[in-house]
Design a protein around this motif. Structure first.
Motif, mmCIF file in Angstrom:
data_model
loop_
_atom_site.group_PDB
_atom_site.id
_atom_site.type_symbol
_atom_site.label_atom_id
_atom_site.label_comp_id
_atom_site.label_asym_id
_atom_site.label_seq_id
_atom_site.Cartn_x
_atom_site.Cartn_y
_atom_site.Cartn_z
ATOM 1 N N ASN A 140 -29.462 4.863 18.277
ATOM 2 C CA ASN A 140 -28.324 5.691 17.891
ATOM 3 C C ASN A 140 -28.078 5.525 16.402
ATOM 4 O O ASN A 140 -27.757 4.434 15.936
ATOM 5 N N ASN A 141 -28.234 6.588 15.640
ATOM 6 C CA ASN A 141 -28.119 6.514 14.186
ATOM 7 C C ASN A 141 -26.947 7.337 13.673
ATOM 8 O O ASN A 141 -26.595 8.374 14.247
ATOM 9 N N LEU A 142 -26.373 6.880 12.571
ATOM 10 C CA LEU A 142 -25.316 7.614 11.885
ATOM 11 C C LEU A 142 -25.887 8.177 10.592
ATOM 12 O O LEU A 142 -26.411 7.432 9.755
ATOM 13 N N ASN A 143 -25.823 9.478 10.418
ATOM 14 C CA ASN A 143 -26.354 10.141 9.238
ATOM 15 C C ASN A 143 -25.233 10.776 8.428
ATOM 16 O O ASN A 143 -24.199 11.169 8.982
ATOM 17 N N LEU A 144 -25.463 10.903 7.140
ATOM 18 C CA LEU A 144 -24.463 11.461 6.237
ATOM 19 C C LEU A 144 -24.967 12.758 5.625
ATOM 20 O O LEU A 144 -26.134 12.866 5.260
ATOM 21 N N VAL A 145 -24.062 13.723 5.493
ATOM 22 C CA VAL A 145 -24.430 15.009 4.911
ATOM 23 C C VAL A 145 -23.290 15.528 4.040
ATOM 24 O O VAL A 145 -22.138 15.106 4.159
ATOM 25 N N TYR A 146 -23.638 16.457 3.177
ATOM 26 C CA TYR A 146 -22.672 17.278 2.457
ATOM 27 C C TYR A 146 -22.815 18.650 3.087
ATOM 28 O O TYR A 146 -23.856 19.310 2.944
ATOM 29 N N GLY A 147 -21.803 19.086 3.853
ATOM 30 C CA GLY A 147 -21.968 20.265 4.692
ATOM 31 C C GLY A 147 -21.161 21.459 4.238
ATOM 32 O O GLY A 147 -20.063 21.329 3.690
ATOM 33 N N LEU A 148 -21.726 22.650 4.475
ATOM 34 C CA LEU A 148 -21.042 23.915 4.212
ATOM 35 C C LEU A 148 -20.531 24.450 5.545
ATOM 36 O O LEU A 148 -21.304 24.698 6.468
ATOM 37 N N LYS A 149 -19.230 24.656 5.652
ATOM 38 C CA LYS A 149 -18.610 25.093 6.901
ATOM 39 C C LYS A 149 -17.757 26.342 6.658
ATOM 40 O O LYS A 149 -17.191 26.521 5.584
ATOM 41 N N VAL A 150 -17.697 27.178 7.675
ATOM 42 C CA VAL A 150 -16.739 28.289 7.691
ATOM 43 C C VAL A 150 -15.915 28.159 8.963
ATOM 44 O O VAL A 150 -16.353 27.553 9.946
ATOM 45 N N ILE A 151 -14.729 28.734 8.953
ATOM 46 C CA ILE A 151 -13.872 28.668 10.126
ATOM 47 C C ILE A 151 -13.512 30.072 10.590
ATOM 48 O O ILE A 151 -13.512 31.024 9.803
ATOM 49 N N SER A 152 -13.227 30.177 11.869
ATOM 50 C CA SER A 152 -12.800 31.443 12.453
ATOM 51 C C SER A 152 -11.840 31.139 13.582
ATOM 52 O O SER A 152 -11.757 30.001 14.063
ATOM 53 N N GLN A 153 -11.121 32.153 14.019
ATOM 54 C CA GLN A 153 -10.148 31.957 15.084
ATOM 55 C C GLN A 153 -10.868 31.673 16.394
ATOM 56 O O GLN A 153 -11.796 32.374 16.780
ATOM 57 N N SER A 154 -10.437 30.637 17.095
ATOM 58 C CA SER A 154 -11.001 30.295 18.393
ATOM 59 C C SER A 154 -10.352 31.136 19.481
ATOM 60 O O SER A 154 -9.284 31.714 19.288
ATOM 61 N N ILE A 155 -11.010 31.208 20.626
ATOM 62 C CA ILE A 155 -10.430 31.938 21.748
ATOM 63 C C ILE A 155 -9.220 31.193 22.312
ATOM 64 O O ILE A 155 -8.392 31.769 23.002
ATOM 65 N N LYS A 156 -9.125 29.894 21.985
ATOM 66 C CA LYS A 156 -7.977 29.110 22.418
ATOM 67 C C LYS A 156 -6.851 29.250 21.397
ATOM 68 O O LYS A 156 -7.090 29.152 20.196
ATOM 69 N N THR A 197 -32.383 19.849 2.492
ATOM 70 C CA THR A 197 -31.356 20.879 2.632
ATOM 71 C C THR A 197 -31.717 21.738 3.840
ATOM 72 O O THR A 197 -32.848 22.191 3.970
ATOM 73 N N SER A 198 -30.763 21.929 4.723
ATOM 74 C CA SER A 198 -30.960 22.786 5.892
ATOM 75 C C SER A 198 -29.953 23.916 5.838
ATOM 76 O O SER A 198 -28.834 23.739 5.373
ATOM 77 N N TYR A 199 -30.360 25.095 6.291
ATOM 78 C CA TYR A 199 -29.415 26.206 6.373
ATOM 79 C C TYR A 199 -29.772 27.054 7.583
ATOM 80 O O TYR A 199 -30.907 27.094 8.037
ATOM 81 N N GLU A 257 -15.144 26.019 13.980
ATOM 82 C CA GLU A 257 -15.886 25.670 12.773
ATOM 83 C C GLU A 257 -17.379 25.905 12.989
ATOM 84 O O GLU A 257 -17.924 25.547 14.027
ATOM 85 N N THR A 258 -18.022 26.511 12.022
ATOM 86 C CA THR A 258 -19.462 26.764 12.086
ATOM 87 C C THR A 258 -20.127 26.149 10.859
ATOM 88 O O THR A 258 -19.680 26.359 9.734
ATOM 89 N N THR A 259 -21.177 25.388 11.103
ATOM 90 C CA THR A 259 -21.951 24.800 10.013
ATOM 91 C C THR A 259 -23.024 25.781 9.579
ATOM 92 O O THR A 259 -23.859 26.183 10.376
ATOM 93 N N LEU A 260 -23.011 26.140 8.289
ATOM 94 C CA LEU A 260 -24.002 27.063 7.758
ATOM 95 C C LEU A 260 -25.104 26.356 6.986
ATOM 96 O O LEU A 260 -26.204 26.911 6.843
ATOM 97 N N ALA A 261 -24.840 25.145 6.492
ATOM 98 C CA ALA A 261 -25.854 24.439 5.705
ATOM 99 C C ALA A 261 -25.475 22.972 5.580
ATOM 100 O O ALA A 261 -24.298 22.615 5.674
ATOM 101 N N THR A 262 -26.472 22.133 5.352
ATOM 102 C CA THR A 262 -26.230 20.708 5.121
ATOM 103 C C THR A 262 -27.180 20.185 4.044
ATOM 104 O O THR A 262 -28.302 20.680 3.889
ATOM 105 N N ILE A 263 -26.708 19.165 3.338
ATOM 106 C CA ILE A 263 -27.518 18.409 2.383
ATOM 107 C C ILE A 263 -27.535 16.973 2.878
ATOM 108 O O ILE A 263 -26.488 16.354 3.060
ATOM 109 N N THR A 264 -28.711 16.422 3.109
ATOM 110 C CA THR A 264 -28.825 15.067 3.631
ATOM 111 C C THR A 264 -28.640 14.051 2.509
ATOM 112 O O THR A 264 -29.292 14.146 1.468
ATOM 113 N N LEU A 265 -27.770 13.066 2.728
ATOM 114 C CA LEU A 265 -27.446 12.066 1.712
ATOM 115 C C LEU A 265 -28.074 10.716 2.048
ATOM 116 O O LEU A 265 -28.274 10.381 3.213
#
Length: 349
Positions: A136-152, A54-56, A158-166
């Protein structure tokens, strides 16, 4: 808490002094995939780096303000479709440890209703590519994301706050490789999400396992801490209790170990072998033990991540992580992984 943490083989006395990675801000890419006749909108994150179970990312400069906004959201949990048959258990697992925000379990296709609202945060299955040297590897996670308004205009960030490696099974790995090799990048992302939610099998995924993972993320983000890179750790108080207690090991570890090519024989002195109590149990039995309100067991989780592995031990009493070792370019489980636990216990004593 009396612990040692070490990162890149450098011992440290304070668990918070871990080399930082994180602060992943990406423009939101909306992808589509189908569940029967339902069109599902999901967010794919082009790049991640998560080498711990688990990463945060709570105390990076780019995330501090977003963490405070996250704490005011409602967190929406999605599950693989097979998981909704056990939705009561998953709800119990989340409720046991998740205190940082209100939460709700939803179906993946329901994300379209919430995906442009900053009042919500999201847990969902995701994949990311990682290149090490020429591999080149493909990894899988269960991720916690939040969103905010972009300047565009009309874009969300989207910002990743945490991940769980599967840890996917062999068939899932083969299917992922086929999808990537036979489709355009955009089509591959869509089909990968469909695979992850509809057919994929993850060895280290169950209500009980999820409860342990979420405990780490919940407490880490509450205290605005960061965990990442090759995070390795042991608890000097609780780990030695395995001398007299049983270490519960999920049955998939034995199954994966049995299917591996036998390494060349190496004689390990008897005094270095793990001779403490071990018990192999199914994920279902382990779930019942972990989620029992009077639970008091220690259990192992083995995660194979591309060409690496993570060995973790949790204490179900309070979901505390009491041991973790990240092994670079050594993906297969071996008896030495158990022997190393004993070595660490001996080092503590």
């Amino acid at each position: 808490m009396n612990v040692f943490c070490y990162c890149n083989r450098k011992f440290q006395n304070n668990c918070q002094k871990i080399l930082i990675i994180g602060g992943y801000n990406q423009t939101l890419n909306i992808m589509l995939f189908k569940k029967r006749n339902l069109v599902i909108y999901l967010m794919m994150l082009p790049g991640l780096s998560a080498l711990a179970q688990t990463s945060y990312f709570g105390n990076t400069a780019t995330n501090i303000e977003k963490i405070e906004k996250f704490k005011k959201t409602t967190t929406l949990f999605t599950l693989p479709y097979s998981g909704y048959k056990e939705i009561e258990k998953y709800n119990e697992a989340i409720k046991k440890v998740w205190t940082i925000t209100p939460y709700k379990i939803i179906k993946p296709e329901e994300l379209a209703t919430y995906q442009r609202s900053t009042d919500y945060s999201f847990f969902y299955l995701d994949s990311y590519r990682e290149q090490i040297d020429t591999i080149n590897n493909l990894n899988l996670v269960y991720g916690l994301k939040v969103i905010s308004q972009s300047i565009k205009p009309d874009n969300m960030e989207e910002t990743t706050l945490a991940t769980i490696t599967l840890f996917p099974d062999a068939l899932t790995n083969l299917q992922m490789t086929f999808i990537e090799q036979s489709n355009t990048k955009k089509a591959a992302r869509s089909k990968l999400l469909s695979l992850l939610y509809n057919q994929a099998v993850f060895f280290n995924w169950s209500p009980g396992f999820l409860s342990g993972y979420l405990k780490q993320i919940n407490d880490g983000l509450l205290s605005n801490q960061t965990r990442g890179l090759d995070y390795s750790f042991y608890n000097t108080k609780r780990l030695p209790k395995l001398i007299n207690e049983t270490l519960y090991v999920p049955e998939y570890v034995r199954e994966v170990f049995s299917s591996q090519t036998a390494p060349s024989a190496q004689e390990t002195p008897a005094e270095e072998q793990y001779r403490y109590k071990l018990k192999f149990v199914s994920n279902e039995i382990l779930d019942s033990l972990i989620l029992n309100k009077d639970s008091n067991i220690k259990y192992l989780v083995y995660t194979k991540r591309s060409n690496d592995k993570i060995i973790s031990i949790y204490d179900s009493t309070d979901g505390l992580l009491i041991y973790q070792i990240f092994s670079f370019q050594s993906p297969n489980f071996s008896m030495s992984d158990l022997n190393n636990i004993k070595k660490t216990i001996k080092l503590i004593q």
